[in-house]
Design a protein around this motif. Structure first.
Motif, mmCIF file in Angstrom:
data_model
loop_
_atom_site.group_PDB
_atom_site.id
_atom_site.type_symbol
_atom_site.label_atom_id
_atom_site.label_comp_id
_atom_site.label_asym_id
_atom_site.label_seq_id
_atom_site.Cartn_x
_atom_site.Cartn_y
_atom_site.Cartn_z
ATOM 1 N N HIS A 127 41.605 40.260 40.570
ATOM 2 C CA HIS A 127 42.839 40.273 39.765
ATOM 3 C C HIS A 127 42.647 41.087 38.489
ATOM 4 O O HIS A 127 43.526 41.869 38.100
ATOM 5 C CB HIS A 127 43.267 38.849 39.389
ATOM 6 N N VAL A 130 42.617 44.824 39.319
ATOM 7 C CA VAL A 130 43.958 45.289 39.679
ATOM 8 C C VAL A 130 44.828 45.418 38.427
ATOM 9 O O VAL A 130 45.540 46.413 38.251
ATOM 10 C CB VAL A 130 44.603 44.336 40.711
ATOM 11 N N SER A 137 48.891 41.850 41.544
ATOM 12 C CA SER A 137 48.173 41.105 42.578
ATOM 13 C C SER A 137 48.580 39.642 42.505
ATOM 14 O O SER A 137 49.032 39.160 41.469
ATOM 15 C CB SER A 137 46.659 41.236 42.398
ATOM 16 N N ILE A 150 47.224 42.729 46.980
ATOM 17 C CA ILE A 150 47.452 43.760 45.965
ATOM 18 C C ILE A 150 48.692 44.538 46.380
ATOM 19 O O ILE A 150 48.810 44.958 47.529
ATOM 20 C CB ILE A 150 46.233 44.700 45.862
#
Length: 159
Positions: A127, A130, A137, A150
């Motif tokens: 996370h 991303v 995400s 994602i």
């Protein structure tokens, strides 16, 4: 939580782990640090690799026991992160690489990419990677099937 509080958590955790290593007759040194908003403790040296276990299961259990020891002393829930011989650091690097590959795939036009099931620690690493890339995400599934998805939805940047 202040750095002094986090350092105290690290000291309590180190005392607990040193006692545990003595009882188990294991050699290892304890390294304490403050990383962001949590105490980080690592057992290094000696032959402590078996404290990681298969897929980090022993390490996760040892981390929870260490957090309980800190809670017993402070009365506060700890977010302490425990590592053994760099296992989590190595796994973090692997997870960032997995996240980057999925991010690249999403950026080619794929609507979303679902990753394999992961532990809470592993999902958080993904996370974070991303979010840093500016994408979105989420965690889907439950129990041992919980995984990260994602997607191409961009995260609004803070001005």
């Amino acid at each position: 939580m202040s750095d002094a509080d986090l350092e105290r958590e690290g000291d309590i955790a180190a005392d607990f782990l040193e006692e545990l290593l003595d009882i188990a007759d294991l050699d290892g040194d304890i390294d304490i640090a403050v990383e962001g908003d949590r105490a980080a403790v690592e057992i290094i040296g000696g032959s402590v690799g078996h404290l990681v276990g298969r897929d980090g299961e022993v390490l996760d259990a040892l981390q929870e026991l260490t957090r309980l020891a800190v809670y017993r002393e402070t009365g506060e829930r700890s977010r302490l992160m425990l590592d053994v011989s760099g296992h989590r650091a190595q796994r973090r690097a692997e997870l960032v690489a997995i996240a980057e590959a999925a991010i690249a795939e999403v950026r080619t036009g794929v609507e979303s990419v679902a990753l394999d099931p992961m532990t809470p620690f592993e999902r958080k690493v993904v996370h974070d990677a991303v979010a840093e890339a500016g994408l979105s995400s989420s965690s889907d599934g439950s129990g041992s099937s919980r995984h990260v998805v994602i997607s191409a939805a961009l995260v609004a940047a803070d001005d």
